[in-house]
Design an enzyme around this catalytic site. Structure first.
Site, PDB file in Angstrom:
ATOM      1  N   GLY A  32       0.864  -1.166   0.000  1.00 40.58           N
ATOM      2  CA  GLY A  32       0.000   0.000   0.000  1.00 40.58           C
ATOM      3  C   GLY A  32       0.902   1.217   0.000  1.00 40.58           C
ATOM      4  N   SER A  33       0.339   2.367  -0.269  1.00 40.00           N
ATOM      5  CA  SER A  33       1.181   3.546  -0.289  1.00 40.00           C
ATOM      6  C   SER A  33       1.043   4.273   1.040  1.00 40.00           C
ATOM      7  CB  SER A  33       0.776   4.470  -1.436  1.00 40.00           C
ATOM      8  OG  SER A  33      -0.489   5.011  -1.141  1.00 40.00           O
ATOM      9  N   VAL A  34       1.874   5.274   1.207  1.00 45.93           N
ATOM     10  CA  VAL A  34       1.804   6.079   2.418  1.00 45.93           C
ATOM     11  C   VAL A  34       0.381   6.608   2.603  1.00 45.93           C
ATOM     12  CG1 VAL A  34       2.754   8.089   3.603  1.00 45.93           C
ATOM     13  CG2 VAL A  34       4.207   6.734   2.095  1.00 45.93           C
ATOM     14  N   LYS A  38      -0.142   2.900   5.454  1.00 51.18           N
ATOM     15  CA  LYS A  38       0.657   1.704   5.700  1.00 51.18           C
ATOM     16  C   LYS A  38       1.684   1.929   6.815  1.00 51.18           C
ATOM     17  CE  LYS A  38       3.433   0.529   2.454  1.00 51.18           C
ATOM     18  NZ  LYS A  38       4.786   0.735   2.984  1.00 51.18           N
ATOM     19  N   SER A  39       2.436   3.022   6.701  1.00 46.79           N
ATOM     20  CA  SER A  39       3.436   3.282   7.730  1.00 46.79           C
ATOM     21  C   SER A  39       2.772   3.494   9.083  1.00 46.79           C
ATOM     22  CB  SER A  39       4.277   4.510   7.361  1.00 46.79           C
ATOM     23  OG  SER A  39       5.008   4.247   6.190  1.00 46.79           O
ATOM     24  N   HIS A 115       4.509   2.481  -4.743  1.00 49.55           N
ATOM     25  CA  HIS A 115       4.549   3.211  -6.003  1.00 49.55           C
ATOM     26  C   HIS A 115       4.880   2.307  -7.169  1.00 49.55           C
ATOM     27  CE1 HIS A 115       4.398   6.895  -3.653  1.00 49.55           C
ATOM     28  NE2 HIS A 115       5.166   6.231  -2.821  1.00 49.55           N
ATOM     29  N   SER A 470      34.826   1.639 -35.084  1.00 44.11           N
ATOM     30  CA  SER A 470      34.569   1.897 -36.495  1.00 44.11           C
ATOM     31  C   SER A 470      35.712   2.757 -37.038  1.00 44.11           C
ATOM     32  CB  SER A 470      33.231   2.641 -36.635  1.00 44.11           C
ATOM     33  OG  SER A 470      33.035   3.014 -37.972  1.00 44.11           O
ATOM     34  N   GLY A 473      40.274  -0.021 -38.799  1.00 39.48           N
ATOM     35  CA  GLY A 473      40.989  -0.755 -39.842  1.00 39.48           C
ATOM     36  C   GLY A 473      40.790  -2.261 -39.767  1.00 39.48           C
ATOM     37  N   SER A 542      31.823  -5.139 -32.322  1.00 36.27           N
ATOM     38  CA  SER A 542      31.530  -5.948 -31.126  1.00 36.27           C
ATOM     39  C   SER A 542      32.025  -5.272 -29.849  1.00 36.27           C
ATOM     40  CB  SER A 542      32.114  -7.357 -31.257  1.00 36.27           C
ATOM     41  OG  SER A 542      33.450  -7.349 -31.685  1.00 36.27           O
TER      42      SER A 542
END
Lengths: 641, 299
Positions: A32-34, A38-39, A115, A470, A473, A542
């Site tokens: 759950g969010s603040v 929840k806290s 979140h 690139s 050579g 590569s």
């Protein structure tokens, strides 16, 4: 709750300890969010179980006045919001573990933020939880985030959910609101397969139905939050599953004792039980279950023990001891859910390390079959997975491992992926099932083999891998090498961007993921050509070490020759024959190696060529030829092949 | 069979952590601070590898300012269990005579403990160190991992900490990096005491109340353990005290108590309401100070 206990504590400490040493333990996660409180809820659980000490309380009182959101009243949320960074942001940014206990149980709470961007944290917290407490704000009802939390809870195999319909004080303790939310949630939960759900009307702030049934909700006759947590039965089902113990450590104090140490992760085991050792498949009988407190007649799920076997069988770390009648599967290709946890996106085809139980192997993940939108549960097509994304992918390992499906046993089917270079844990995975093709694809034992073809050609096959920026050579030098080899009558083939990008790989672009796939295909083609007995020259920028390592790992020892064409960026850019650097500098070309995409230099190339201009391409090519001669690829030594 | 008790589950988890850490490191060591948490941790290590002896030595990062009773207990314990004991004292501190009276608690702790620990780990080349820290000790520790990665400079970077799922720990590291492992992560102070009681684990006698010579400084009772402590004439009084945590004697507050048995201590602890770290002078500096210290390499 605590008062009667305090009497016992004061009058008979021995009896008190006796009782408390026989408590059980429960691990749960709060989602759950603040905003859902929840806290506040967790803070209250700590406070009510008398685990908030006087000095903490003093700090809480002063903090509540300073930064609290409850108008100077105790703000329980401040008890649990930890790191300085998150205090400033006012959000929880990681998994925090809290502890409290009642007279019946000790609780470990995984406190995770709600979140969207923190799927990673919730999955982490859920992985060890037996019960989930999902919070809903009674004023808002079932929200997108409720669905997301519930899906993740179900995915991670948590079977018991308490839906806390919180802030009921703000809707006048309405029975109608409670039942409406409950009905809506139960309908949704049934869709995603959550079975055991209990809904509790709650006000964490006021304390309604937290530890005692509230007079404000006379219409509710279910358990309180704590009442539920104290009594919910969760452990029994694991003991009834078949026995499993991944071997952590071979215990060998002297020549007379050899035991296998590990934690039982499924079922039970007794002396005399027949066990199968996986992946080897050998069987033996358990003779002893050794612990420092004496031998056991039975070990159950969750116990750490040392097992001795009747026979001198080969067992090492990473093996699994399993019930012989119902052993775990063994396979090297799987379908799995993958939860991506790193900032850097998943690269299909790149080798990662996979840790399952006590075994670590190399794994490659295929392009996802689909990814799951955690908000809508829709499946959408995907080429890769990014941070906090969840997808279903096939995964293939470099050797077979013992496993069970995650739904049957979390510890036998849950794995992590580790980046081979940064060593970061980049993903969590949940095995579904083994893919049939692991059994069905057998290499035909061909009578004409690599050695025979190479002998006919009078050469040892090899893959010369030219890597560099690139314009360094690479192709120029590789071309000269091929001409010289050809003049000597050697059988060669040159693979480069031009002849591969226009055909085999024309569907690929230049993103990191496509670059990895490009190199994977080239390496596989080169492997077939080496198998055909050719000296193959591959000329590709590569840029990533891991892909070059992958190519190396595909071939037999000694066949891969890494040639680092080292010009330095300044020289390569000054050459710029195709005008690409100029374009990249102007921003018209993105993901250009050396400009806005990294080039990881080889650490130990077999050949390191100076391509800064001080050595001619002709001389550089001669160096390569000389290396091939010295390494025995083209010297016609008798008996070499 | 009845389901496991919380102490059995905690014990099994700690043993699993020990075995995993030893299997995934080259040269592990256990940081041994002689306190009750170290005693529990050592007891668990003995169980984890039984009948083998734990395949790592103990390391005491000494400050020369511990209680005499701690040194005696330390040497006796190592000898009794047949386990190698390494002691490191920061030579710079010896040379400069770093002490809590002249240099203050912050410098003293930083030089002897934080710097001393780094030196010791480098001197012997340990790549993994067990520590007795618990998540319930302090708010900033609630998020600490069981396996915590430290850079080559021994710094703790919150961003480089790895998610820990199921029982799967990732102990892989680059050359130079090291891992701190906390087998007691999920234990609370009460669990530790209950376990000491259940398992009859021997602890330093300083945890039990006895008449001891103390002085009062800033409202804290400090035991005068030797003659290095500057005291006024007649300042020392004999009082019945015990310690809730043990560290350098000039930095460790005693509490007045008559509890001279294990059950007496537990009873007193449960009936009083002061959290454990209050006795440690180091925490009082500022909110979030432990977090700062951890980033700098304090254990």
């Amino acid at each position: 709750m605590a008062h009667a206990q305090n009497d016992l504590l004061a009058t008979d400490i021995e009896a008190y300890l006796e009782q408390h040493e026989h408590k059980s333990m429960l691990r749960f996660i709060t989602c759950g969010s603040v905003d859902d409180g929840k806290s506040t809820l967790i803070g209250r659980l700590l406070y009510d179980s008398k685990l908030v000490f006087e000095d903490h309380l003093a700090a809480l009182e002063s903090d509540s006045k300073k930064v609290g959101t409850q108008g100077g009243e105790l703000d329980f949320a401040l008890l649990v919001d930890g790191l300085a960074a998150e205090r400033e942001q006012g959000i929880t940014i990681d998994v925090a573990y809290r502890f409290f206990s009642t007279e019946r149980r000790k609780f470990i709470v995984a406190d995770t933020p709600g979140h969207e961007q923190y799927t990673r944290n919730m999955v982490t917290g859920a992985s060890t939880a037996e019960v989930a407490v999902i919070l809903i704000d009674a004023r808002k009802g079932v929200l997108t985030q409720t669905r997301r939390h519930s899906y993740l809870v179900s995915l991670l195999g948590i079977r018991h959910v308490l839906l806390a319909i919180n802030k009921l004080d703000l809707v006048d303790y309405s029975e109608e609101v409670f039942h409406r939310i409950e009905a809506e949630y139960r309908a949704f939960a049934a869709e995603i397969g959550l079975e055991h759900i209990v809904c509790v009307p709650l006000s964490a702030l006021k304390g309604d139905n937290v530890t005692e049934l509230s007079p404000n909700t006379p219409w509710y006759d279910g358990p309180t939050l704590i009442g539920y947590l104290e009594t919910v039965e969760v452990e029994r089902d694991l003991d009834e599953k078949p026995f499993r113990m991944p071997v952590q450590w071979v215990n060998r104090p002297d020549l007379d004792f050899r035991g296998f140490s590990g934690e039982v992760v499924g079922g039970t085991v007794h002396p005399g039980d027949r066990v199968r050792i996986l992946p080897s498949g050998r069987e033996s009988d358990v003779t002893r279950i050794v612990t420092a407190d004496g031998d056991l007649d039975e070990a159950v799920t969750g116990q750490s023990v040392t097992i001795c076997l009747a026979d001198e069988v080969d067992v090492s770390r990473g093996d699994v001891l399993a019930a012989a009648q119902s052993p775990a599967g063994v396979a090297d290709q799987f379908e799995a859910h993958i939860v991506w946890m790193a900032e850097e996106e998943m690269l299909p085809g790149r080798p990662y390390l996979l840790k399952l139980g006590t075994r670590t192997v190399t794994a490659t993940v295929a392009q996802p079959k689909y990814k799951v939108n955690v908000n809508t549960l829709e499946h959408t097509a995907a080429r890769t997975l990014e941070l906090n994304e969840i997808g279903v992918c096939n995964i293939s390992l470099d050797r077979p491992v013992p496993f069970d499906a995650y739904v049957d046993n979390r510890d036998m089917g849950g794995f992590i992926l580790i980046d081979r270079f940064t060593n970061a844990t980049v993903a969590a995975g949940l095995l579904h099932f083994a893919l049939r093709r692991a059994d069905n694809v057998h290499w035909q034992a061909l009578e004409v083999d690599k050695g025979a073809r190479a002998a006919l050609n009078g050469q040892r096959p090899a893959l010369l891998w030219f890597t560099g920026l690139s314009g360094a050579g690479k192709s120029t030098i590789a071309n000269i090498v091929e001409q010289k080899l050809h003049e000597q009558g050697r059988h060669t083939y040159l693979l480069d961007g031009d002849n591969v990008r226009h055909g085999l790989n024309k569907d690929l672009g230049f993103t990191d993921a496509d670059r990895v796939e490009n190199i994977r295909r080239v390496a596989e083609v080169a492997k077939l050509m080496v198998d055909a007995g050719l000296i193959v020259l591959a000329s590709f920028i590569s840029p990533f070490r891991s892909e070059r390592r992958m190519a190396r790992d595909l071939l037999d020892d000694g066949e891969f020759v890494e040639v680092f064409v080292d010009s330095g960026l300044d020289v390569a850019e000054s050459r710029d024959r195709k005008g690409l650097y100029a374009k990249a500098r102007r921003g018209e070309l993105v993901n250009f190696t050396g400009i806005d995409s990294p080039y990881e230099e080889p650490e130990h190339p077999e050949i390191h060529l100076d391509a800064s201009g001080s050595v001619s391409a002709e001389d550089a090519a001669d160096q390569v030829i000389e290396h091939l001669r010295q390494a025995g690829f083209i010297a016609p030594l008798a008996g070499d092949i | 069979m009845a389901s496991l008790t919380h102490l059995q589950r905690l014990e099994a988890e700690s043993i699993q952590i020990f075995r995993e850490a030893v299997s995934e490191s080259e040269k592990p060591v256990m940081l041994y601070s002689v306190g009750k948490d170290s005693s529990v941790m050592l007891h668990l290590a003995m169980k984890a590898f039984y009948p083998s002896v734990p395949p790592f030595p103990l390391l005491h990062v000494d400050t020369t300012w511990k209680f005499q009773a701690m040194y005696e207990f330390r040497d006796r314990t190592a000898q009794k269990l047949g386990i190698e004991l390494l002691v490191h004292q920061n030579p710079d501190c010896i040379q400069k005579g770093i002490n809590p009276f002249d240099h203050g608690s912050a410098v003293h702790t930083d030089m002897w403990k934080t710097e001393g620990l780094k030196q010791a780990l480098e001197k012997w080349g340990f790549d993994l160190a067990f520590g007795g820290a618990r998540r319930d000790e302090e708010k900033s520790r609630a998020k600490e991992r069981v396996f915590s990665i430290r850079s080559a400079q021994h710094r703790w970077d919150p961003k480089s900490q790895r998610p820990e799922l199921w029982r799967l720990y990732n102990a892989r590291k680059q050359p130079g990096e090291s891992v701190r492992v906390f087998p007691l992560s999920n234990w609370t102070e009460l669990d530790v005491w209950q376990y000491i009681h259940r398992e009859q684990i021997e602890i330093v006698p300083l945890y039990f109340a006895a008449p001891r010579p103390v002085v009062e400084r800033d409202g804290t009772l400090i035991m005068v353990d030797d003659d290095r402590m500057p005291v006024e004439p007649d300042e020392i009084t004999m009082r019945s005290v015990r310690f809730r945590t043990l560290g350098c004697y000039p930095l460790t507050g005693a509490i007045e108590s008559e509890a001279d048995t294990l059950t007496g201590i537990i009873q007193e602890m449960l009936l009083t309401t002061s959290s454990e770290r209050q006795g440690r002078v180091i925490d009082h500096d500022s909110t979030g100070s432990m977090e700062k210290k951890k980033q700098e390499g304090y254990f």
